[in-house]
Motif scaffolding. Structure first.
Motif, PDB file in Angstrom:
ATOM      1  N   PRO A  18      36.967  -4.986   8.235  1.00  0.00           N
ATOM      2  CA  PRO A  18      37.584  -3.983   9.104  1.00  0.00           C
ATOM      3  C   PRO A  18      37.680  -2.599   8.474  1.00  0.00           C
ATOM      4  O   PRO A  18      38.068  -1.654   9.151  1.00  0.00           O
ATOM      5  N   TRP A  19      37.347  -2.460   7.191  1.00  0.00           N
ATOM      6  CA  TRP A  19      37.615  -1.198   6.513  1.00  0.00           C
ATOM      7  C   TRP A  19      36.329  -0.435   6.178  1.00  0.00           C
ATOM      8  O   TRP A  19      35.345  -1.021   5.752  1.00  0.00           O
ATOM      9  N   THR A  20      36.417   0.867   6.367  1.00  0.00           N
ATOM     10  CA  THR A  20      35.391   1.756   5.846  1.00  0.00           C
ATOM     11  C   THR A  20      35.907   2.303   4.521  1.00  0.00           C
ATOM     12  O   THR A  20      37.111   2.375   4.313  1.00  0.00           O
ATOM     13  N   VAL A  21      35.008   2.679   3.621  1.00  0.00           N
ATOM     14  CA  VAL A  21      35.423   3.148   2.308  1.00  0.00           C
ATOM     15  C   VAL A  21      35.380   4.677   2.273  1.00  0.00           C
ATOM     16  O   VAL A  21      34.422   5.295   2.743  1.00  0.00           O
ATOM     17  N   GLY A  22      36.432   5.261   1.724  1.00  0.00           N
ATOM     18  CA  GLY A  22      36.481   6.702   1.505  1.00  0.00           C
ATOM     19  C   GLY A  22      36.792   6.973   0.043  1.00  0.00           C
ATOM     20  O   GLY A  22      37.215   6.085  -0.690  1.00  0.00           O
ATOM     21  N   VAL A  75      27.035   1.458   4.823  1.00  0.00           N
ATOM     22  CA  VAL A  75      25.896   0.615   4.439  1.00  0.00           C
ATOM     23  C   VAL A  75      25.918   0.359   2.930  1.00  0.00           C
ATOM     24  O   VAL A  75      25.542  -0.710   2.454  1.00  0.00           O
ATOM     25  N   ASP A  76      26.374   1.359   2.167  1.00  0.00           N
ATOM     26  CA  ASP A  76      26.316   1.266   0.716  1.00  0.00           C
ATOM     27  C   ASP A  76      27.637   0.854   0.072  1.00  0.00           C
ATOM     28  O   ASP A  76      27.653   0.442  -1.082  1.00  0.00           O
ATOM     29  N   TRP A  77      28.734   1.011   0.799  1.00  0.00           N
ATOM     30  CA  TRP A  77      30.044   0.817   0.177  1.00  0.00           C
ATOM     31  C   TRP A  77      30.865  -0.167   0.984  1.00  0.00           C
ATOM     32  O   TRP A  77      30.971  -0.050   2.198  1.00  0.00           O
ATOM     33  N   THR A  78      31.450  -1.127   0.288  1.00  0.00           N
ATOM     34  CA  THR A  78      32.273  -2.148   0.926  1.00  0.00           C
ATOM     35  C   THR A  78      33.639  -2.181   0.257  1.00  0.00           C
ATOM     36  O   THR A  78      33.740  -2.261  -0.970  1.00  0.00           O
ATOM     37  N   TRP A  79      34.682  -2.089   1.068  1.00  0.00           N
ATOM     38  CA  TRP A  79      36.048  -2.235   0.556  1.00  0.00           C
ATOM     39  C   TRP A  79      36.415  -3.704   0.507  1.00  0.00           C
ATOM     40  O   TRP A  79      36.169  -4.381   1.510  1.00  0.00           O
ATOM     41  N   PRO A  80      37.045  -4.192  -0.574  1.00  0.00           N
ATOM     42  CA  PRO A  80      37.309  -3.505  -1.845  1.00  0.00           C
ATOM     43  C   PRO A  80      36.293  -3.896  -2.925  1.00  0.00           C
ATOM     44  O   PRO A  80      36.591  -3.725  -4.095  1.00  0.00           O
TER      45      PRO A  80
END
Ligand SMILES: [Zn+2]
Length: 85
Positions: free
Chosen positions: A12-16, A62-67
């Motif tokens: 459910p999370w996007t990474v910032g 696409v490149d980053w997944t939390w956590p």
């Protein structure tokens, strides 16, 4: 937000990140996060704010997944981590 929203692949999370910095990488300039990684919800995507309410630069989902994509250079924001457990 809508039924069309597909959270099955990335959670459910996007990474910032606190900021995004251009860096040379294999002859190209890529944008890499600086500072801590934060979790961003659907509402946060629009507001540009993390779950902990810090302003963030969004990273490519696409490149980053939390956590899972944190490491020594990009530690997780512990407030976001606590709020997304
Ligand atoms: Zn945070």
């Amino acid at each position: 937000m809508s039924a069309a929203c597909d959270h099955t692949r990335h959670g459910p999370w996007t990474v910032g990140a606190d900021e995004v910095q251009p860096r040379p990488w294999s002859g190209e300039t890529v944008h890499m996060p600086g500072g801590r990684l934060h979790a961003v919800s659907d509402d946060g995507l629009i507001a540009g704010r993390a779950v902990c309410l810090a302003p963030v630069a969004l990273l490519d989902p696409v490149d980053w997944t939390w956590p899972d994509d944190a490491d020594e250079e990009w530690p997780l924001c512990w407030i976001c981590l606590a709020l997304t457990r």
